[in-house]
Structure formats: structure tokens, C-alpha cells
Design a protein around this motif. Structure first.
Motif, short mmCIF file in Angstrom:
data_model
loop_
_atom_site.label_atom_id
_atom_site.label_comp_id
_atom_site.label_asym_id
_atom_site.label_seq_id
_atom_site.Cartn_x
_atom_site.Cartn_y
_atom_site.Cartn_z
N UNK A 51 0.07 -9.53 -14.21
CA UNK A 51 0.78 -8.66 -13.28
C UNK A 51 1.68 -7.69 -14.07
N UNK A 94 1.22 -12.16 10.36
CA UNK A 94 0.33 -11.74 11.44
C UNK A 94 -1.08 -12.35 11.32
N UNK A 107 -9.06 -9.41 0.31
CA UNK A 107 -8.44 -8.41 -0.58
C UNK A 107 -9.35 -8.07 -1.76
N UNK B 7 -7.91 -6.85 8.80
CA UNK B 7 -6.49 -7.08 8.49
C UNK B 7 -5.61 -6.09 9.26
N UNK B 10 -5.49 -7.20 12.87
CA UNK B 10 -4.62 -8.36 13.09
C UNK B 10 -3.15 -7.94 13.08
N UNK B 11 -2.82 -7.03 12.17
CA UNK B 11 -1.42 -6.57 12.10
C UNK B 11 -1.03 -5.87 13.41
N UNK B 14 -0.73 -8.38 16.26
CA UNK B 14 0.49 -9.20 16.14
C UNK B 14 1.72 -8.41 16.57
N UNK B 15 1.76 -7.13 16.17
CA UNK B 15 2.88 -6.26 16.56
C UNK B 15 2.48 -5.43 17.77
N UNK B 336 7.74 -3.90 4.95
CA UNK B 336 6.62 -4.77 4.58
C UNK B 336 6.44 -4.85 3.07
N UNK B 339 5.27 -8.21 1.80
CA UNK B 339 3.87 -8.46 2.14
C UNK B 339 2.94 -7.68 1.19
N UNK B 342 2.95 -9.27 -2.19
CA UNK B 342 2.11 -10.48 -2.21
C UNK B 342 0.65 -10.11 -2.38
N UNK B 343 0.22 -9.11 -1.64
CA UNK B 343 -1.20 -8.72 -1.70
C UNK B 343 -1.55 -8.21 -3.10
N UNK B 344 -0.67 -7.39 -3.68
CA UNK B 344 -1.00 -6.85 -5.00
C UNK B 344 -0.92 -7.95 -6.06
N UNK B 345 0.01 -8.89 -5.91
CA UNK B 345 0.11 -9.98 -6.88
C UNK B 345 -1.13 -10.88 -6.83
N UNK B 348 -4.97 -7.57 -5.00
CA UNK B 348 -5.44 -6.42 -4.24
C UNK B 348 -5.16 -5.14 -5.02
N UNK B 350 -4.18 -1.25 -5.42
CA UNK B 350 -3.29 -0.39 -4.61
C UNK B 350 -4.07 0.39 -3.56
N UNK B 352 -6.69 -0.61 -2.07
CA UNK B 352 -7.06 -1.55 -0.99
C UNK B 352 -5.89 -1.68 -0.01
N UNK B 356 -5.69 -0.54 3.91
CA UNK B 356 -5.29 -1.38 5.05
C UNK B 356 -4.24 -0.65 5.90
#
Lengths: 222, 393
Positions: A51, A94, A107, B7, B10-11, B14-15, B336, B339, B342-345, B348, B350, B352, B356
Motif C-alpha cells: 500500500x 450498505x 473490487x 455496489x 446497494x449504496x 441503503x441510502x 465516505x 469506505x 478500505x476499498x483501495x487498501x 481496488x 482508483x 474502480x 462505483x
């Protein structure tokens, strides 16, 4: 599994420096990393995961020199070979537990792993005791269940290396022991290597080795 | 791509409240100008078409707009009346066919249109069920009126009293429905058609009551003076015109002086039309002539000018709203951050993550477009009614 040589890392804005002259972690080994806050534990995990990039030195994971990877192939490597577990679980609010566990598949568009992902989700959930919670949202779970879901997410791609950053940090003492036992069991079941950061010295007993950040040259270079 | 859309979906689900508000806001921005354009274009086209079909209108001095709207669309307050005798004058001139209209009465909200049989020929109205009216007291319903009143040949419909507070006012009259017209998509669909005599009877100008010359009516007689008989309030008024009592209905006075709301005038040729326009354009003439298409064009020109201002205002509000929505998205990305990290770690790219977030915007836009399209379709379907209602309100 992990080999680090002459690592030198510094944040772009300065203020913190981490130097590791040599570190070896064998495949299947269970290693705990301890150290004071700000000693660079999380930075070390980030470097192993690719990372963050070091200024100098070589990091090899599963026989692959991370510096040889392009950004895209490094991401693909990470998503396939490295499972990450975070202190705050970092489940997406979500998504259901099932979708959170499947997140690496969603992903990583090119991710190809043996076996059907959905079957693997069911199996992992059953093994970790959250099979009945798969269709619930994270907010409907207890803290312990959330971390179990996070462990499942880290294991879904059957990675060879699990990097866990204080996975028990947000849990009560009873859950700490349970989640750690579960994590160790799953890592053993899947033949993975575990590097886990923790503050909690009561949890160190089951580990094969403990790395103390004081053994590395870390801190403010000034 | 499926995973990205999933994804994003779903977001948004949810919102759902935030998503709903965004979709509603964008829908309004898209719908308002679109619907305004479509409804105005279609409605003006239809309104103008009816005006074009009606070459000239004669009416009492006053607002030509009120005359045209009342005589063509039946919805507004009836225009001031002119004398029915003008119909005969126009016919006698040989310049045009004159079709009288008497408006202002209603049957359960549907306009009663008193006219002559020429009206049906002129408007090319076709009887779909039953037959044309043959005698006074008979009514032919427009298609929509028949549906609204749930009446057909053989049924009766009752006119609305002029005012419930006037106990000495005219009585409601029961009309016998003998026919229903085929739908035309014009205001004729809404009308209850009767002959002029019936329209006058509804208005209280003509009436029918028991024959005071008969011995049985003696209780209703106040005074006899030779041929003249003065009745008291007990005289029985007929509330329905039938073949049996038709003869008892009568009018006091000269029919030529009775009121007509308007007279549709169909010149035999262009020259006759010009002659007629010249004849009735004296400033102090008791009768005014109007060319409906010119009146409607004038009205629509005003409407279109207003439309430009409305569209400009909508565009400004739309820009402000879009800027606010963009701000909401940007703030949402800041909220976010954890969130996204988390996705990039996890691994994912950038691109991607951007895909989303972009898919979320895309789904909101697609939903807004679909909703705006649906609303526009509805507005187009009901636009004529809406537009006429706005014009006449």
C-alpha cells in the motif's frame, strides 16, 4: 513468505521514518507485532501489503519482489494473495455480510480463484459461526460478529498472507480471545501466514514469534 | 461492470431517502422545462386547431377572448349574450351559415350547450349510440359527458339549479338522453347538447305548466279576465318535457329577442367572411365579430412570452439545484473517505472506486430521466385539460 532487506521508509511530509535492515517471516508462521502507538506497526503492514512504497530496500512477498510490480499488478497481487483485517472492521454499512465477504471479488474484476465464491462464503461463515447472519447488514451484528465477517472477507480469496491490524482492538476481553482463537484457527486451516499487530500482550502466547518495533529503527528522524 | 453497478445500487438502496430526494430534485429540473414545452406545444396546437375550424364568431360586445373561450371550449363563464335574432339576420344575408349557441347551464358539472342541428354537421360529430335529438327536452351527450354522467340513450339527466338559495328561480329540468356522440378529443366530448328551445327552458325563459283553461286547474287560478288568466303560486310547473306535455311549453315574448351566447358563423366564401367582419366591426354595434384563430394567436403569443420567462427561471433554479446536488456528492465522498480507503487498501483500483461513485450518479440520473419521462408522458396525455384549466381558471 515475507522478506525485507534494508528497508527505508519516510512519509512524504517527513516526521516519521522506519528502517528495517532485515526481516524474514516463514510461510505458515504466526507473527505478532507489538510496539507503542506511533511506532510504525501499521506502516510496516502497509509496506508489506504494497500500500505504501519504501524509499529504499526490497520487500518480497511469496517470492515476488513488490518493486517489480506495476501499480495495477500490485493491486491484483494484493487482492489475490493478501487478506487484510482492520481494527474497526471496515465493513461497508450498505452491504450485507455476504456482500461484504464477497467484496474483494467485486473490487477485483480479474480475480480468479479456485472454487465458487458463494460456496466459499457459506463455508467460511459456517466455520466462523455467522452463517445465520449472512443476509444481515453490519449494523445488525454484534462487534464480535462484525470482526468475524471481516476475517471471512480477508480469507475469501484464500490468500497466502493475512495482515491483521489490531483486529481485537475494539473487542471486549471475552471476544478478544474468541476472535483471536478463530483467526488463528482459520489461518491454520487455510495454511496462511499471519502477521498481526496488537497492543495487547495477553494475546501473544499463541504466536510463533513476536516482533517488537523497538527492534527496528523507527521514529522521528530529527 | 455488473459488480460496479451492483455496489452502486446497494449504496443507493441503503441510502434510500437521500437517493429519493436527489432523484426527485433532478426529476423536477428535467421535467419542468420539458413538460412545459411539450404541453404548451401540444395544447396550443389543439386549441389553435379548434379555433382554425371556427371561422368567425358573433357575440355581444365585450372581451373577444371570453367569447372565444366560452363558445369554443365551454369551460369559462358564458359570455354576455346577444339576441338570437342575429342568427336569422346572418342567414338572411346569404353570406354565411349561422349556428347559435346558448351556454351557461350544467348537468352535474358538464356544460349544457344549446344549439341547432347544423352544429353537429359543422363539427362533424357522429352519433355513436341512439339518435339525434328530435324534440325539445331531448339531449345528446358527448362521449366523456356520457361516461361522467353514466348515462346513455333512454336515461334521464337533470340540469343543475341556477342557485339553491333562489326558491323562486328556475326549476331543474329533466332531460331525456336519446344519443351519445363518438369521441372526438375536443371539448364537444364534455358537452350535453340540447336544442335552443330546451336551453331557454332550462334558463327559465320558456316554461310549461298545467293548462289553466281546464276545469281541474281552477285551484291554481287567481283571476280570469276574458282571455287572460292569472295563476297563483300553486300552478304545477312541468319538470320534464315529454311528448305529452310538449305543447304546454311556451315562451312569452319574441324569440328573436331571446339570448344566445354566441353565433358560429361559417361564411360561404372568403369574400363573404370579409363582408361580415366589416358589417359587425362598428365600435357601437350591438354585436361584435371575432376571428377565433386571431384571438387564440394573440393569447398564445402572450403565453409563449411568459413561457420564455418561466423557462429562464427554471433554468436558473435548475443550475442552482444541480450545483447543490454536485456539492452533496462531493460532501458525500468526503464522508465516505473511510469506505473508499478500505476499498483501495483491499486492492481496488482508483478507477474502480471512481466507477462505483460514477455509477451511483449514473443510476440517479437514469432514474430521474425515466421518472421525468413518465411524468412528461402523463403531462402530455393530460396536458390539454391542464392547460385549458390554467387558461380558464
Amino acid at each position: 513468505m515475507i522478506s525485507i532487506r534494508q528497508l527505508d521508509f519516510r512519509y512524504p511530509r517527513g516526521g516519521f521514518r522506519l528502517q528495517v535492515s532485515a526481516l524474514e517471516v516463514r510461510a505458515g508462521e504466526r507473527v505478532a507485532v507489538v510496539g507503542a502507538s506511533g511506532s510504525g506497526k501499521t506502516t510496516l503492514l502497509d509496506l508489506i501489503a504494497g500500500i505504501r512504497n519504501p524509499r529504499a530496500g526490497a520487500i518480497t512477498v511469496a517470492g515476488n519482489l513488490l518493486a517489480d510490480f506495476s501499480d495495477a499488478s500490485l493491486r491484483d497481487f494484493r487482492i489475490c494473495q493478501i487478506g487484510l483485517i482492520f481494527q474497526a472492521f471496515e465493513l461497508l454499512e450498505y452491504l450485507t455480510v455476504r456482500d461484504n465477504i464477497l467484496l474483494p471479488y467485486r473490487l477485483g474484476p480479474t480475480l480468479q480463484r479456485p472454487g465458487d465464491p458463494d460456496t466459499r462464503v457459506e463455508k467460511l461463515a459456517a466455520e466462523t459461526g455467522i452463517a445465520a447472519r449472512l443476509d444481515r447488514l453490519p449494523e445488525q451484528l454484534s462487534q464480535g460478529e462484525r470482526q468475524r465477517a471481516a476475517i471471512c472477507r480477508a480469507l475469501i480469496t484464500a490468500p497466502g498472507l493475512i495482515l491483521a491490524d489490531e483486529p481485537t482492538g475494539n473487542l471486549d476481553p471475552e471476544n478478544k480471545q474468541r476472535v483471536l482463537a478463530l483467526l488463528l484457527e482459520q489461518v491454520a486451516n487455510h495454511g496462511a501466514t499471519l502477521v498481526m499487530v496488537t497492543h495487547d500482550h495477553d494475546l501473544l502466547k499463541p504466536f510463533d514469534r513476536v516482533l517488537d518495533m523497538r527492534d527496528f529503527h523507527a521514529g522521528d528522524p530529527t | 461492470m455488473n459488480h460496479v453497478l451492483y455496489l452502486a445500487w446497494r449504496y443507493l438502496v441503503f441510502n434510500r431517502w437521500k437517493t429519493g430526494i436527489l432523484i426527485a430534485a433532478i426529476t423536477v429540473i428535467l421535467f419542468l422545462p420539458l413538460a412545459l414545452e411539450l404541453v404548451l406545444d401540444r395544447s396550443s396546437e389543439r386549441l389553435r386547431a379548434r379555433a382554425i375550424e371556427t371561422p368567425l364568431l358573433l357575440g355581444a360586445p365585450g372581451s373577444p377572448l371570453e367569447l372565444v373561450l366560452g363558445a369554443l371550449y365551454f369551460d369559462s363563464e358564458p359570455p354576455a349574450t346577444l339576441e338570437y335574432g342575429v342568427t336569422a339576420d346572418v342567414t338572411a344575408s346569404g353570406l354565411a351559415t349561422a349556428i347559435p349557441l346558448h351556454l351557461g347551464h350544467r348537468v352535474a358539472g358538464q356544460p349544457v350547450v344549446g344549439t341547432s342541428p347544423d352544429y353537429f354537421t359543422f363539427r362533424q360529430l357522429r352519433i355513436a349510440a341512439g339518435r339525434p335529438a328530435a324534440i325539445s327536452g331531448e339531449a345528446v351527450l358527448g362521449a366523456a359527458a356520457a361516461q361522467a354522467l353514466q348515462a346513455g340513450p333512454g336515461d334521464g339527466v337533470v340540469t343543475a339549479p341556477e342557485t339553491v338559495f333562489d326558491v323562486t328561480g328556475t326549476y331543474p329540468i329533466r332531460l331525456n338522453v336519446v344519443g351519445v356522440l363518438a369521441p372526438t378529443g375536443t371539448p364537444d366530448d364534455q358537452a350535453v347538447f340540447v336544442d335552443m328551445r330546451t336551453a331557454w327552458i332550462i334558463g327559465g325563459i320558456g316554461h310549461g305548466h298545467e293548462d289553466l283553461g281546464q276545469p281541474e286547474a281552477s285551484g291554481s287560478v287567481l283571476k280570469r279576465d276574458g282571455e287572460n288568466i292569472v295563476a297563483n303560486a300553486a300552478v304545477a310547473q312541468y319538470r320534464e318535457i315529454t311528448a305529452e306535455n310538449l305543447g304546454e311549453f311556451h315562451f312569452h315574448g319574441d324569440i328573436a329577442t331571446f339570448p344566445a351566447s354566441a353565433i358560429i358563423t361559417v361564411p360561404v366564401d372568403q369574400k363573404s367572411g370579409v363582408l361580415l367582419e366589416g358589417r359587425y366591426q362598428e365600435p357601437d354595434a350591438p354585436v361584435r365579430i371575432a376571428r377565433p384563430v386571431a384571438v387564440m394567436d394573440e393569447l398564445l403569443a402572450t403565453v409563449f412570452t411568459v413561457r420564455q420567462y418561466v423557462l429562464a427561471a427554471v433554468a436558473l433554479v435548475g443550475l442552482a439545484t444541480l450545483a447543490t446536488i454536485a456539492l452533496v456528492f462531493l460532501l458525500s465522498i468526503r464522508l465516505r473517505r473511510a469506505e473508499i480507503t478500505t476499498m483501495t487498501r483491499i486492492g481496488a483500483a482508483p478507477g474502480r472506486v471512481a466507477a462505483i461513485l460514477g455509477a451511483e450518479i449514473l443510476l440517479v440520473l437514469v432514474a430521474s430521466l425515466m421518472l421525468a419521462g413518465l411524468l412528461t408522458a402523463l403531462a402530455t396525455a393530460w396536458g390539454d385539460e391542464l392547460f385549458r384549466w390554467i387558461l380558464l381558471a
